[in-house]
Design a protein around this motif. Sequence first.
Motif, PDB file in Angstrom:
ATOM      1  N   SER A  58      31.014 102.563  35.739  1.00 38.85           N
ATOM      2  CA  SER A  58      31.859 102.133  36.832  1.00 38.85           C
ATOM      3  C   SER A  58      31.133 101.081  37.664  1.00 38.85           C
ATOM      4  CB  SER A  58      32.210 103.337  37.717  1.00 38.85           C
ATOM      5  OG  SER A  58      32.858 102.892  38.883  1.00 38.85           O
ATOM      6  N   GLY A  60      31.827  99.906  40.607  1.00 41.84           N
ATOM      7  CA  GLY A  60      31.734 100.322  42.000  1.00 41.84           C
ATOM      8  C   GLY A  60      30.596 101.304  42.222  1.00 41.84           C
ATOM      9  N   LEU A  61      30.412 102.192  41.253  1.00 37.67           N
ATOM     10  CA  LEU A  61      29.331 103.163  41.349  1.00 37.67           C
ATOM     11  C   LEU A  61      27.975 102.471  41.245  1.00 37.67           C
ATOM     12  CD1 LEU A  61      28.452 106.130  41.505  1.00 37.67           C
ATOM     13  CD2 LEU A  61      28.583 106.198  39.012  1.00 37.67           C
ATOM     14  N   LEU A  63      27.272  99.368  42.091  1.00 38.22           N
ATOM     15  CA  LEU A  63      27.056  98.622  43.323  1.00 38.22           C
ATOM     16  C   LEU A  63      26.611  99.557  44.445  1.00 38.22           C
ATOM     17  CD1 LEU A  63      27.230  95.950  44.871  1.00 38.22           C
ATOM     18  CD2 LEU A  63      29.599  96.542  45.396  1.00 38.22           C
ATOM     19  N   ALA A  64      27.270 100.693  44.553  1.00 35.45           N
ATOM     20  CA  ALA A  64      26.894 101.672  45.573  1.00 35.45           C
ATOM     21  C   ALA A  64      25.490 102.207  45.320  1.00 35.45           C
ATOM     22  CB  ALA A  64      27.899 102.822  45.601  1.00 35.45           C
ATOM     23  N   PHE A  65      25.157 102.423  44.067  1.00 31.88           N
ATOM     24  CA  PHE A  65      23.827 102.918  43.715  1.00 31.88           C
ATOM     25  C   PHE A  65      22.751 101.882  44.048  1.00 31.88           C
ATOM     26  CE2 PHE A  65      20.400 103.807  40.653  1.00 31.88           C
ATOM     27  CZ  PHE A  65      20.106 105.100  41.049  1.00 31.88           C
ATOM     28  N   CYS A  66      23.004 100.616  43.779  1.00 30.37           N
ATOM     29  CA  CYS A  66      22.045  99.547  44.099  1.00 30.37           C
ATOM     30  C   CYS A  66      21.857  99.404  45.608  1.00 30.37           C
ATOM     31  CB  CYS A  66      22.492  98.223  43.494  1.00 30.37           C
ATOM     32  SG  CYS A  66      22.361  98.168  41.704  1.00 30.37           S
ATOM     33  N   ILE A  67      22.942  99.477  46.350  1.00 25.24           N
ATOM     34  CA  ILE A  67      22.849  99.398  47.809  1.00 25.24           C
ATOM     35  C   ILE A  67      22.076 100.592  48.356  1.00 25.24           C
ATOM     36  CG2 ILE A  67      24.221  99.520  49.940  1.00 25.24           C
ATOM     37  CD1 ILE A  67      26.327  97.807  48.489  1.00 25.24           C
ATOM     38  N   ALA A  68      22.339 101.781  47.813  1.00 17.10           N
ATOM     39  CA  ALA A  68      21.618 102.972  48.250  1.00 17.10           C
ATOM     40  C   ALA A  68      20.126 102.855  47.942  1.00 17.10           C
ATOM     41  CB  ALA A  68      22.201 104.212  47.589  1.00 17.10           C
ATOM     42  N   CYS A  69      19.784 102.305  46.788  1.00 19.90           N
ATOM     43  CA  CYS A  69      18.369 102.119  46.430  1.00 19.90           C
ATOM     44  C   CYS A  69      17.691 101.139  47.379  1.00 19.90           C
ATOM     45  CB  CYS A  69      18.247 101.633  44.988  1.00 19.90           C
ATOM     46  SG  CYS A  69      18.542 102.919  43.770  1.00 19.90           S
TER      47      CYS A  69
END
Length: 106
Positions: A58, A60-61, A63-69
């Motif tokens: 996904s 979106g997932l 992108l969210a994971f990269c931002i969280a990292c």
Amino acid sequence: MILTEKEQKFLLEWEKQRNEKSRSTYFFIAGIRNGCILLTAILLSLTTGWYKRISFFSPGLMLAFCIACLLLLVFITLFTAAHTLEQKEQHYFELKARLHKNKTTE
């Protein structure tokens, strides 16, 4: 109690560098190193495939994971730098207090 040679060396060195060290990039580099080690461990644990429900397909997932990292890396970097500076300042003040106590008792 008299200060040891190591403590005296730290006291003199920190007096010279305590204002410079707060702006130094040394502590930020140490924080980035710690953050990268933690993120590498997290990424390795996720990419080994031990948790079968997670899907990296996904966008979106991802992108969210990269931002969280990135947010985690920034937090660890700033926290480590502030914590290291605070530890050195605390040690400096303890040594100054002990030195002052020795001078007043003599």
